[in-house]
Design a protein around this motif. Structure first.
Motif, PDB file in Angstrom:
ATOM      1  N   TYR A  10     -36.096 -17.555 -28.918  1.00  0.00           N
ATOM      2  CA  TYR A  10     -35.299 -18.182 -29.968  1.00  0.00           C
ATOM      3  C   TYR A  10     -36.227 -18.985 -30.875  1.00  0.00           C
ATOM      4  O   TYR A  10     -37.323 -19.403 -30.477  1.00  0.00           O
ATOM      5  CB  TYR A  10     -34.149 -19.019 -29.413  1.00  0.00           C
ATOM      6  N   ARG A 146     -24.776 -16.721 -35.179  1.00  0.00           N
ATOM      7  CA  ARG A 146     -25.866 -16.203 -34.354  1.00  0.00           C
ATOM      8  C   ARG A 146     -26.447 -14.959 -35.023  1.00  0.00           C
ATOM      9  O   ARG A 146     -25.714 -14.074 -35.480  1.00  0.00           O
ATOM     10  CB  ARG A 146     -25.383 -15.842 -32.954  1.00  0.00           C
ATOM     11  N   LEU A 163     -29.345 -19.621 -34.158  1.00  0.00           N
ATOM     12  CA  LEU A 163     -28.083 -19.951 -34.807  1.00  0.00           C
ATOM     13  C   LEU A 163     -28.348 -20.509 -36.204  1.00  0.00           C
ATOM     14  O   LEU A 163     -29.055 -21.508 -36.341  1.00  0.00           O
ATOM     15  CB  LEU A 163     -27.305 -20.987 -33.995  1.00  0.00           C
ATOM     16  N   THR A 275     -27.886 -19.050 -26.663  1.00  0.00           N
ATOM     17  CA  THR A 275     -27.794 -19.455 -28.066  1.00  0.00           C
ATOM     18  C   THR A 275     -28.506 -20.770 -28.306  1.00  0.00           C
ATOM     19  O   THR A 275     -28.247 -21.462 -29.276  1.00  0.00           O
ATOM     20  CB  THR A 275     -26.316 -19.578 -28.489  1.00  0.00           C
TER      21      THR A 275
END
Length: 278
Positions: A10, A146, A163, A275
């Motif tokens: 991420y 997302r 996100l 997430t």
């Protein structure tokens, strides 16, 4: 059947890795002038290493600054979408100091001047003018979107994801809250590479990225707002993203024995939130 990516990164985890490999530069910036720094460059490097390992392993941490950012972002999203919050308790403060509670019934003429946000047992205070300024700027935005895409590298495919705070028709936005701001503070972050790349791979060619920043003073009240704008250039930025991911992969392989959350290796084990954008 599609093969699972070899790695899952991420965007803000890539930021943490950048800070680790540049720990000497960061130490010099904040303590190079000090005659009595809190730690040596070597000690700071070790601290950054452990923070990165903890972030990879999704070790829970408590941060008032992070909670404040979460609370403000939720307020903006609530105003944009015209809804109440399920995660942050909001108390309205009206002109004259009246607070919305069981024994005070506001009238239509009463003006809200401040919101008190309660999150993780912490109280944060936001002027209504600031909240409306941000909500009006993002009117019509899609909130908390997302995005993800496969990034091919020489060391295996990487799923990069995250996100987006506010997605507009022609621009991508990330809301930042900070105690101290200097121009270009977020230029080495990877959200303005990962998010446009992921959107492009999913058929949306949106290249304008904004960090929309609120700086708070030492008393916790907003001092000023700023905007950093970046234009995504695939020819320039995709190689930067690939090189950084490949360097991170080498780090992960060298320290595999310290990594307990296997999701980063593309292995679904049911632990951790996929997430995370911390």
């Amino acid at each position: 059947m599609n093969q699972q990516p070899k790695f899952r990164f991420y965007a803000t985890l890539l930021d943490a890795f950048f800070e680790y490999i540049n720990s000497d530069v960061i130490w010099q910036k904040y303590w190079g002038w000090s005659e009595n720094p809190p730690h040596t460059p070597e000690e700071f490097h070790k601290l950054q290493f452990q923070e990165l390992i903890n972030k990879i392993n999704r070790v829970p941490f408590d941060s008032e600054a992070a909670d404040k950012g979460t609370a403000f972002n939720e307020i903006v999203d609530c105003l944009i979408e015209g809804r109440s919050s399920e995660t942050v308790k909001l108390i309205k403060v009206y002109e004259g100091g009246k607070i919305e509670c069981s024994d005070f019934k506001p009238k239509k003429a009463d003006i809200v001047v401040e919101l008190i946000a309660i999150y993780n047992n912490r109280y944060f205070y936001f002027p209504m003018t600031l909240c409306r300024e941000f909500a009006d700027y993002f009117k019509g935005a899609l909130t908390q979107q997302r995005v993800e895409a496969i990034l091919p590298t020489a060391l295996g495919e990487v799923l990069v994801y995250g996100l987006i705070d506010e997605l507009m028709p022609t621009s991508i936005h990330d809301i930042k809250t900070t105690r101290s701001y200097t121009f270009g503070k977020f230029k080495n972050h990877f959200q303005h590479l990962v998010y446009p790349y992921a959107l492009m791979k999913n058929g949306s060619d949106i290249r304008t990225f904004e960090y929309n920043i609120v700086e708070f003073n030492k008393n916790g009240y907003p001092a000023d707002t700023y905007t950093e704008i970046y234009m995504f250039s695939p020819e320039r930025d995709i190689p930067i993203l690939i090189n950084h991911c490949e360097a991170f992969i080498l780090f992960l392989e060298e320290n595999r024995t310290l990594i307990t959350d296997r999701k980063i290796f593309g292995i679904e084990d049911g632990r951790g939130s996929d997430t995370n954008k911390a």
